[in-house]
Design an enzyme around this catalytic site. Structure first.
Site, PDB file in Angstrom:
ATOM      1  N   GLU A   1      -4.286   7.803  -4.354  1.00  0.00           N
ATOM      2  CA  GLU A   1      -4.643   7.141  -5.617  1.00  0.00           C
ATOM      3  C   GLU A   1      -5.987   7.672  -6.098  1.00  0.00           C
ATOM      4  O   GLU A   1      -6.898   7.814  -5.269  1.00  0.00           O
ATOM      5  CB  GLU A   1      -4.727   5.624  -5.414  1.00  0.00           C
ATOM      6  CG  GLU A   1      -3.382   5.036  -5.044  1.00  0.00           C
ATOM      7  CD  GLU A   1      -3.415   3.523  -4.798  1.00  0.00           C
ATOM      8  OE1 GLU A   1      -4.462   2.879  -5.031  1.00  0.00           O
ATOM      9  OE2 GLU A   1      -2.388   2.990  -4.361  1.00  0.00           O
TER      10      GLU A   1
ATOM     11  N   HIS B   1      -2.280   0.603  -9.710  1.00  0.00           N
ATOM     12  CA  HIS B   1      -2.816  -0.347  -8.713  1.00  0.00           C
ATOM     13  C   HIS B   1      -3.574  -1.498  -9.408  1.00  0.00           C
ATOM     14  O   HIS B   1      -4.794  -1.610  -9.297  1.00  0.00           O
ATOM     15  CB  HIS B   1      -3.735   0.389  -7.713  1.00  0.00           C
ATOM     16  CG  HIS B   1      -3.931  -0.399  -6.446  1.00  0.00           C
ATOM     17  ND1 HIS B   1      -4.168   0.187  -5.219  1.00  0.00           N
ATOM     18  CD2 HIS B   1      -3.931  -1.736  -6.204  1.00  0.00           C
ATOM     19  CE1 HIS B   1      -4.311  -0.742  -4.294  1.00  0.00           C
ATOM     20  NE2 HIS B   1      -4.165  -1.920  -4.876  1.00  0.00           N
TER      21      HIS B   1
ATOM     22  N   ARG C   1       0.871  -1.170   0.000  1.00  0.00           N
ATOM     23  CA  ARG C   1       0.000   0.000   0.000  1.00  0.00           C
ATOM     24  C   ARG C   1       0.910   1.223   0.000  1.00  0.00           C
ATOM     25  O   ARG C   1       2.025   1.172   0.558  1.00  0.00           O
ATOM     26  CB  ARG C   1      -0.882   0.031   1.261  1.00  0.00           C
ATOM     27  CG  ARG C   1      -2.029  -0.954   1.267  1.00  0.00           C
ATOM     28  CD  ARG C   1      -3.093  -0.599   0.246  1.00  0.00           C
ATOM     29  NE  ARG C   1      -4.262  -1.461   0.298  1.00  0.00           N
ATOM     30  CZ  ARG C   1      -4.436  -2.536  -0.463  1.00  0.00           C
ATOM     31  NH1 ARG C   1      -3.510  -2.910  -1.323  1.00  0.00           N
ATOM     32  NH2 ARG C   1      -5.552  -3.241  -0.379  1.00  0.00           N
TER      33      ARG C   1
HETATM   34  C1  DGY Z   1      -6.138  -5.991  -2.852  1.00  0.00           C
HETATM   35  O1  DGY Z   1      -6.904  -6.913  -3.151  1.00  0.00           O
HETATM   36  O2  DGY Z   1      -5.880  -5.686  -1.675  1.00  0.00           O
HETATM   37  C2  DGY Z   1      -5.553  -5.207  -3.982  1.00  0.00           C
HETATM   38  O3  DGY Z   1      -4.451  -4.483  -3.603  1.00  0.00           O
HETATM   39  C3  DGY Z   1      -6.605  -4.279  -4.548  1.00  0.00           C
HETATM   40  O4  DGY Z   1      -6.868  -3.272  -3.608  1.00  0.00           O
END
Ligand code: DGY
Length: 329
Positions: A268, A287, A239
């Site tokens: 984001e 992402h 993240r």
């Molecule tokens: C997740 O599934 O956590 C991916 O990073 C999409 O947010």
């Protein structure tokens, strides 16, 4: 009056899954991109037994608006958008979508490593812009991947799947840092556990895959980048907030590290004027770790199963906070 549970669906789902939900529940469908989404959500929560979607922030304040809520089904594996202690205290089940995205996400992360090391997006632009008129100059050369050391911070399911690609596909020695030792990774992959500092100084590729928690927020800052080799590449698939982004920009600008491949950011979508977008050698993805049609469909399928099990009084397959059931037993 209907006796079906009421659920809020705030992310677009495959039609066959919407049909399955409608067969079992009253549905309030919301569009998370609508300008008044927040107000609509807050109003709908008053009636909801369940919520399904990706990314909604659920904090104590929002829970106050949801007196009947029994389940929050996240269509993601990460659940840093959920205040789990507050949700658990209210006896609400929280679920996520592990396993089904492991291999696809590992593919993407390894692809990002390769793309950054060999500067694929930059050289693709070079060809398309008509700059390829003779052999490329040495200042556009990339870095070797085969046989180089990969350091994985966060050796969960996805971290191990990345390590497997590195070990068996590219003969890469694996070092890792994790909350606890991974016996599987050590036995199967010969992975070597080390402290964060040692991992940073030994690795040619530092791959950050840890979930975002209070302990991992800003895990990578000036001090940590300074510990990396000057020739090393930093990859973030966790993240954005696990990294001090200003420190990352400084490390790249000042040549403290060679380059970075990023799939996640503090904010984001990444703002258009962000300094990372000015750096050709940095590879920036939007992402997309799990973003294939098949995997996103499987994530939705699992999330719908989690939702329906929970509203029907059955333990959902991917329950994050099983203690809510213990308390009821
Ligand atoms: C997740 O599934 O956590 C991916 O990073 C999409 O947010």
């Amino acid at each position: 009056m209907s006796t079906k549970p009421t659920v809020i669906v705030y992310t677009k789902l495959e039609p066959f899954l919407m049909d399955e939900i409608r067969d079992n529940c009253e549905v309030i469908e919301l569009n998370s991109k609508a300008p008044d989404f927040r107000d609509q959500m807050n109003e709908a929560l008053a009636h909801a037994d369940g919520i399904i979607g990706a990314g909604l922030k659920v904090s104590h304040d929002r829970l106050e608006l949801a007196p009947k809520l029994r389940v929050i089904s996240n269509i993601t594996v990460g659940y840093d958008n959920l205040d789990i202690p507050a949700i658990t205290q209210r006896g609400i089940m929280a679920t996520n979508t592990p396993d089904v995205l492991t291999e696809t996400t590992a593919d993407l992360m390894f692809g990002l490593l390769m793309a950054t090391a060999r500067r694929l997006p930059e050289l693709d632009r070079y060809v398309k812009e008509g700059k390829w008129t003779s052999s490329i100059a040495t200042d556009l050369y990339g870095l070797d991947v085969y046989g180089k050391t990969i350091g994985i911070i966060g050796m969960g399911r996805i971290g191990q799947a990345i390590a497997r690609r590195g070990k068996f596909g590219f003969n890469m020695p694996i070092v890792y840092h994790n909350r606890s030792h991974s016996v599987d990774a050590e036995q199967e992959l010969d992975a070597c556990y080390c402290s964060l500092d040692e991992l940073l100084s030994r690795s040619d590729f530092v791959m950050l895959m840890t979930p975002l928690t209070p302990e991992t927020a800003n895990l990578m800052g000036d001090r940590e980048f300074a510990l990396m080799k000057k020739s090393a590449i930093f990859i973030n698939g966790s993240r954005g907030k696990t990294v001090d982004e200003d420190a990352l920009v400084r490390a790249l600008e000042e040549g403290v590290i060679a380059s970075a491949g990023l799939d996640v950011y503090v904010k984001e979508p990444l703002p258009q004027d962000h300094p990372l977008l000015q750096m050709n050698k940095v590879v920036t993805l939007p992402h997309i770790g799990s973003a294939t049609i098949a995997t996103r469909t499987e994530m939705q399928r699992l999330a719908v199963r989690n939702l329906l099990c929970a509203v029907q009084g059955v333990r959902p397959p991917s329950l994050i906070n099983p203690e809510v059931l213990v308390d009821k037993a």
